[in-house]
Write an enzyme that holds these catalytic residues in place. Sequence first.
Site, mmCIF file in Angstrom:
data_model
loop_
_atom_site.group_PDB
_atom_site.id
_atom_site.type_symbol
_atom_site.label_atom_id
_atom_site.label_comp_id
_atom_site.label_asym_id
_atom_site.label_seq_id
_atom_site.Cartn_x
_atom_site.Cartn_y
_atom_site.Cartn_z
ATOM 1 N N GLU A 167 26.899 31.940 37.103
ATOM 2 C CA GLU A 167 27.314 31.429 35.790
ATOM 3 C C GLU A 167 26.968 29.951 35.574
ATOM 4 O O GLU A 167 27.836 29.134 35.286
ATOM 5 C CB GLU A 167 28.808 31.678 35.575
ATOM 6 C CG GLU A 167 29.131 33.153 35.534
ATOM 7 C CD GLU A 167 30.513 33.473 34.981
ATOM 8 O OE1 GLU A 167 31.248 32.559 34.608
ATOM 9 O OE2 GLU A 167 30.839 34.684 34.918
ATOM 10 N N GLU A 376 30.137 41.341 37.673
ATOM 11 C CA GLU A 376 31.566 41.114 37.432
ATOM 12 C C GLU A 376 31.970 41.776 36.126
ATOM 13 O O GLU A 376 31.202 41.785 35.164
ATOM 14 C CB GLU A 376 31.900 39.614 37.345
ATOM 15 C CG GLU A 376 31.806 38.874 38.651
ATOM 16 C CD GLU A 376 32.230 37.408 38.536
ATOM 17 O OE1 GLU A 376 33.153 37.088 37.769
ATOM 18 O OE2 GLU A 376 31.610 36.581 39.234
HETATM 19 C C1 BG6 Z 1 33.844 34.583 36.436
HETATM 20 C C2 BG6 Z 1 33.676 33.839 37.726
HETATM 21 O O1 BG6 Z 1 33.515 33.747 35.408
HETATM 22 O O2 BG6 Z 1 35.118 34.985 36.063
HETATM 23 C C3 BG6 Z 1 34.740 34.155 38.765
HETATM 24 O O3 BG6 Z 1 32.401 34.082 38.261
HETATM 25 C C4 BG6 Z 1 36.095 34.216 38.098
HETATM 26 O O4 BG6 Z 1 34.667 33.183 39.777
HETATM 27 C C5 BG6 Z 1 36.070 35.320 37.056
HETATM 28 O O5 BG6 Z 1 37.157 34.377 38.984
HETATM 29 C C6 BG6 Z 1 37.385 35.551 36.341
HETATM 30 O O6 BG6 Z 1 37.854 34.358 35.758
HETATM 31 P P1 BG6 Z 1 39.289 33.823 36.072
HETATM 32 O O7 BG6 Z 1 39.356 32.463 35.494
HETATM 33 O O8 BG6 Z 1 40.221 34.763 35.404
HETATM 34 O O9 BG6 Z 1 39.424 33.812 37.547
#
Ligand code: BG6
Length: 478
Positions: A167, A376
């Site tokens: 990201e 993700e």
């Molecule tokens: C993504 C990142 O943007 O979102 C992760 O690559 C992150 O590292 C995930 O944990 C979820 O976001 P958050 O802020 O809810 O942990």
Amino acid sequence: MHYKEKPIFPKNFLWGASSAAWQVEGAVNEDGRAVSKIDLNSQTKKPFADNSVASDHYHHYKEDVALMKEAGFTSYRFSIAWPRIFPDKSGIPNQKGINFYNNLINELVNNGIEPIVTLYHYDLPVWVDEEYDGWYGRGIIDAFEQYARTCFKEFGDRVKYWLSINEQNMQIVYGHWLGTCKYPETWFEDQWKVNHIMNLCHAKAVIACHEMVENGKIGPVPGMVPIYSNTGNPMDQIARLNAEEFTEKIWNDFYAHRKYSNFIKNYWKEHGINPDIHDGDQEIFNQARIDYFGINCYRSNTAAEAKLDEQPQAYELNKYGIKGQLKFPVVPGEYKLVYNDYVEYTDWDWEIDPVAMRYVLRDMWNLYQLPMIITENGYGAHEDVDENGEVNDAYRINFLRDQIYQVGLTIQDGVEVLGYNPWSFTDLLSTGNGMAKRYGLVFINRTDDDLRDLARIKKASYYWYSNLIKSNGQNWGN
Ligand code: BG6
């Protein structure tokens, strides 16, 4: 398009889950690992949570891989911690750090699980920060290349899927939050210099991977939030395009076409920004042909026109998971983001929108014609075990079912999707909310303040996901 038949997933589809070193490993002071900037952030800045132990994956990796195997995983996406491999500026790699990843990779491969490895997921070693002024100094380019080459040399015989930088777009857009920005007062201009240096690091890693890893494939991991227009108003459509450019398309165009788009060049000109591009940089970019995109996608956004005289508003993330705290940005003359009446929201005000997944995959395919792996996607929630010691996360099952179904539809649409790796396998620290915001298929028995026994407890979603993937996406459950 509507299909009469349910989606069929390709043979060898990579079904797994995802994590990042600083959020899952713990053991921050063990076996020669150096301190990273994100450790300092997480240990001092609320509502980040102390990452010294995290999910203690460093000590539980065998148990964790056994749970993956039992679930039927065929892939696992994780990141390597730069400060474990190079703890100082000597240029001598830390053998104990290399051993840990060798053990993890061997455990995965021996259990039939394809490792998908991210080189950089926010854990910048403090020594790099001090030596090169973080991402601001061009000295980081050689240091990053040396780190990437060491990973390819040590692990490239078994790891074929690589990801360069997680990201990058979010690290620039939310530079204050994710720690990329060191000097807030000049970030408006600096961000493009920092971004250019990150692009060079990405490019060097791509070139080295192709040189060193037999049959190796490498790509970037943009954080994707597909953006809808709020209404049919033509100015909302332009706002949608602007929002898309400034949050993701500038980066994706660069990765795919290996040069800066006219859009961003004109923006720099308009604002008198000099991103400090040196002679020879473009030659490096020319060689950095990516093989695929990793796609992180959790939600959608909706854009509307922001008139020039509107009051600007910075993005304020929802920090504590109490609905209604998020403030969407207003960028006068460019766009503003607004709530969408057609979708539900999580406690962190993230849009629950499975169709966004199909939208983003279709859009990326139309633009770049490159295969994609979902690296993700997931549902963050407040959770604890119930009185029976179980976690009945029916909402996560619904979320995953709807999202994966849309992935299937996208494959029917003709898009090349190679795998699905939701966030996350076990619970791990959320970037901003520690264990208060859980994503895992497997519960980690700890809270932010109480380490309890760190036991691994399979959630209802673990069993559901396992049934689905063991049937290669045919058994959707009730
Ligand atoms: C993504 C990142 O943007 O979102 C992760 O690559 C992150 O590292 C995930 O944990 C979820 O976001 P958050 O802020 O809810 O942990």
